[in-house]
Design a protein around this motif. Structure first.
Motif, PDB file in Angstrom:
ATOM      1  N   HIS A 174       1.284   4.018  -3.050  1.00  0.00           N
ATOM      2  CA  HIS A 174       1.010   5.446  -2.809  1.00  0.00           C
ATOM      3  C   HIS A 174       2.181   6.295  -3.298  1.00  0.00           C
ATOM      4  CE1 HIS A 174       1.082   9.220  -0.501  1.00  0.00           C
ATOM      5  NE2 HIS A 174      -0.249   9.179  -0.643  1.00  0.00           N
ATOM      6  N   TYR A 208       1.223   8.903  -5.954  1.00  0.00           N
ATOM      7  CA  TYR A 208       0.838  10.211  -5.416  1.00  0.00           C
ATOM      8  C   TYR A 208       1.922  10.949  -4.637  1.00  0.00           C
ATOM      9  CZ  TYR A 208      -3.745   8.175  -6.391  1.00  0.00           C
ATOM     10  OH  TYR A 208      -4.812   7.590  -7.010  1.00  0.00           O
ATOM     11  N   THR A 225       0.833  -1.208   0.000  1.00  0.00           N
ATOM     12  CA  THR A 225       0.000   0.000   0.000  1.00  0.00           C
ATOM     13  C   THR A 225       0.866   1.255   0.000  1.00  0.00           C
ATOM     14  OG1 THR A 225      -1.734  -1.170   1.207  1.00  0.00           O
ATOM     15  CG2 THR A 225      -1.837   1.233   1.214  1.00  0.00           C
ATOM     16  N   ARG A 226       1.931   1.264   0.791  1.00  0.00           N
ATOM     17  CA  ARG A 226       2.826   2.418   0.871  1.00  0.00           C
ATOM     18  C   ARG A 226       3.576   2.625  -0.443  1.00  0.00           C
ATOM     19  NH1 ARG A 226       3.320   7.236   3.172  1.00  0.00           N
ATOM     20  NH2 ARG A 226       5.400   8.037   2.709  1.00  0.00           N
TER      21      ARG A 226
END
Length: 794
Positions: free
Chosen positions: A239, A243, A235-236
């Motif tokens: 991201h 983003y 997930t990190r």
């Protein structure tokens, strides 16, 4: 008290612009005297030399001489203009050019920002609106709100003191959409293949090819593994990949800035206007991005404080969305109540500006309309607004077909504006084809007899009555009228439009017949383009031939655009036993010095780029050895310098015949471009010429639906007859032809008419008539019917 009778002064004798020996482009040593402080109209077929005389000679020399009065420093920032090819020019005054060039497609530019109307409104709201939220910038969607704090170093005598300070600015920009009015929703599946790793090149974004610099920054950033599929990212990591804020990283020992994929393409691609993008990038945007109205500002572009600050319950977002005629009424109401010295002059100036919009026939626009969506005619009239109230006199106004995009009802208004500019003491020069505007001229100059190498000669000079009586092409056609079509074609079906409500359309239901010539009419702003371009069923394949710019490099020309050069290169190669690539100025045959451009472009940093003819090839683009190869009597450079007519003759002659090239050239000749040089840059073509060139590429298509947007633009009265013949041929070949048009000759020749109106803007958007031209003339209830009746003499 007695007054002396004014004596005639020598200065009064300078009452003409003297042109001697003009040879710019195809002009053949033209000499004439143009009266000052009069309205002079220039007529002649497309390509006869009108623009070369008015824009390329008179206006260009005026502009060049004015530029020379500036300091060398200022001239460094300006275009370097060459002196026109003319023996002598006398009596020139300052020339103001009001042309058809569309306004820049900047996404932040609106009708209000380009005419200063928004500046007046921002000042008005900062003075009168409640609650008061700040100065004019607080109501501007181009000014963001910012706050900063820190230490400021102050020198006091021998001491240096650090003082705490803060700074804030209240701007009107919506923080969510950054003043765009819309936000983009990106489909990640269209950006990359998540089953691939960065090392394998997963991107489907233009310019993000495997091994490229963009991809290398991602792969070497260290925020995620480059050898594992994107689908396996944590997930990190995902991201950071998508983003992450701009962050300094070191790649191969070089300090670089890394930022996530989404903000990167937001800045590099999505922040630009869609229409200004290259075709392949535009296709990517259409595929991967969905633009939705900003949910925070509801498309107004403004922050909440600007939307909630009101005058009499109305916000600045409300008034810029109104039709200008309604806004003008509101401003007049404010003028009656606010007579103080602070607000009264502001309201007076704003009322005068809005009145100019209405007078010039643009009252149906709203100030929040993006300027890039205006047509060429609307752009020209918008530019004209700034000159209507000008205090300048004794200047030369130069207009390029000011009636383009105008319904016959609006031409009378435009004529009055041209006469008003003249009556203020100005010289007005107009390049025009419409008989209604030719009729009001004080002086007429007719060029011809035909176009290109067959034109450039002075055919007539004098008053309009003399032009009408002359035996010139223009004189013979000035009073000619197309008669109503007696026998109309039967349709083979219908294209159903249901509930059309784009822009000002009012839930319109209409059937466009198939297999016939349908003409969509109505005053400017009545909803014609919204109906045809925005409301046709999505599942119907339609070919739109408009006047928009043809995108390409500065090497593009009619021969490359139409595909004409391909068979020509192959024919040269076959005749000489060499490779086709030798006959391409973008490939092996190019001059090594100018790389086939024909000119050397010198980039001067912040100054204007200067182009000079290549000394090696003398502007002919090819290596000397390539020019030794011939097809018939011409080499490849000779061919590119031929007009369409000359090339057609060359490629149908025994010994140099190329049937595939002749077919394309014949299509170009049929659409009225016989005078065009096949190797001239695309940037030199007018909107009408670009449209006819696009049409030529579709001449060989069979069947289908063809939409033409004002095809009479730039056409001489004699060429309109040829256009009508061409439209008949297109329909007879099986096509359904839909034409948006104001010219009465095209209306009279239609099989079916759809008239929108009755007025413009909120007063339009309804179908006021459907049927044949004869039925419209008999009906005579709309503005179009009235003018068509007058045209055909009914």
């Amino acid at each position: 008290m007695t007054t002396a009778t004014p004596r005639s002064a020598p200065a009064d004798a300078h009452d003409v612009i003297r042109v001697r020996g003009a040879r710019e482009n195809n002009l053949r040593g033209i000499s004439l005297d143009i009266p000052k402080r009069r309205l002079t109209v220039f007529t002649g077929v497309s390509g006869s030399g009108k623009s070369s005389l008015v824009f390329g000679t008179i206006a260009a020399e005026s502009q060049r001489m004015i530029n020379e009065t500036y300091s060398s420093f200022i001239q460094g920032f300006m275009a370097s203009l060459a002196r026109p090819d003319v023996d002598d020019l006398q009596g020139l005054t300052t020339a103001i050019i009001v042309d058809q060039e569309r306004m820049g497609a900047n996404v932040r530019s609106t009708v209000g920002t380009v005419t200063d109307a928004n500046a007046y409104l921002r000042t008005l709201f900062s003075t009168l609106a409640e609650p008061h939220v700040g100065g004019p910038g607080a109501y501007s969607f181009n000014v963001p709100s910012v706050t900063a704090a820190g230490a400021m170093t102050v020198q006091k005598g021998a001491k240096t003191i650090a003082e705490k300070t803060s700074f804030s600015r209240v701007g009107g920009m919506c923080p969510r959409c950054e003043g765009m009015g819309h936000i983009s929703d990106v489909d990640l599946a269209e950006l990359y293949d998540e089953s691939l790793s960065l090392d394998e090149g997963p991107f489907t974004i233009p310019n993000y090819a495997a091994g490229g610099w963009y991809v290398k920054i991602f792969a070497s950033s260290g925020f995620f593994p480059s050898d594992k599929p994107i689908a396996s990212f944590t997930t990190r990591q995902l991201h950071d990949f998508l983003y992450k804020e701009p962050t300094k990283v070191k790649i191969d020992g070089v300090n670089m800035t890394y930022e996530g994929l989404i903000p990167k393409i937001q800045k590099s691609i999505l922040s630009k206007d869609r229409d200004a993008l290259q075709p392949h990038v535009r296709a990517f945007v259409d595929r991967a991005v969905k633009f939705v109205t900003c949910p925070e500002c509801e498309g107004t572009r403004l922050a909440e404080h600007a939307r909630t600050s009101r005058i009499d319950g109305v916000s600045i977002a409300d008034v810029t969305a109104w039709q200008i005629t309604d806004l003008a009424t509101w401003v007049e109401g404010l003028r009656e109540r606010h007579l103080g010295p602070t607000v009264s002059p502001l309201l007076t100036n704003l009322a005068a500006l809005l009145s100019s919009f209405v007078t010039i026939g643009l009252g149906y626009l709203s100030l929040d309309r993006p300027s890039g969506t205006l047509s060429g005619g609307e752009s020209q009239r918008t530019k004209m607004i700034r000159h209507l109230g000008s205090a300048l006199t004794d200047v030369t106004y130069v207009f390029d077909e000011p009636t383009i995009g105008l319904h016959p009802h609006d031409i009378a208004t435009m004529n009055q504006l041209l006469l008003a500019l003249r009556d203020k003491g100005n010289t007005v020069l107009v390049v025009e084809h419409k008989p209604e505007t030719i009729a009001i001229a004080d002086h007429a100059v007719d060029l011809g007899p035909r176009a290109g190498s067959h034109g450039g000669e002075l055919q007539y000079e004098g008053d309009v009555a003399g032009l009408r009586a002359s035996d010139t092409l223009t004189g013979r056609h000035l009073d000619r009228r197309v008669t109503l079509k007696e026998q109309t074609r039967e349709s083979t079906g219908a294209l159903a439009i249901r509930g059309a409500d784009q822009h000002n359309l009012r839930d319109v239901d209409v059937d466009i017949p198939l297999g016939v010539l349908t003409v969509i009419t109505g005053v400017a702003g009545s909803g014609k383009s919204s109906l045809v371009h925005g409301s046709l069923p999505r599942d119907v394949e339609v070919t739109v031939v408009d006047q928009g710019a043809i995108r390409g490099s500065r090497r593009s020309n009619p021969a490359t655009y139409t595909g004409l050069l391909e068979p020509i290169r192959k024919a040269f190669a076959k005749a000489n036993g060499v490779k086709p690539a030798l006959f391409s100025n973008n490939s092996e045959g190019a001059c090594p010095v100018c790389k086939g451009a024909g000119v050397i472009f010198t980039e001067l940093g912040f100054m204007e780029t200067v182009s000079t003819p290549c000394e090696e090839c003398e502007g002919r683009r090819f290596q000397a050895a390539v020019l030794e190869y011939r097809l018939g009597t011409a080499n490849i450079a000779d061919v590119l310098e031929m007009s369409v007519e000359e090339a057609l003759e060359h490629f149908t002659t025994e010994g140099s015949a190329v049937p595939a090239a002749a077919k394309l050239l014949r299509h170009m000749d049929e659409v009225g471009l016989g005078y065009l040089t096949i190797g001239q840059p695309m940037t030199t073509l007018s909107g009408g010429e670009r449209q006819r060139l696009k049409l030529a590429t579709h001449m060989g298509d069979t069947g289908g639906i063809l939409v033409l947007d004002e095809p009479t633009t730039g056409l001489h009265l004699a060429d309109v007859d040829n256009l009508l013949t061409l439209l008949d041929r297109l329909v007879d070949s099986g096509k359904t032809v839909i034409v948006i048009e104001h010219h009465q000759a095209v209306m009279a020749h239609a099989d079916h008419l759809i008239d929108l109106g009755p007025g413009a803007g909120v007063d339009g958007g309804r179908v006021v008539f459907e049927g044949t031209p004869a039925q419209l003339v008999a009906d005579a209830s709309s503005l179009t019917a009235t003018h068509l009746r007058q045209y055909v003499g009914a």
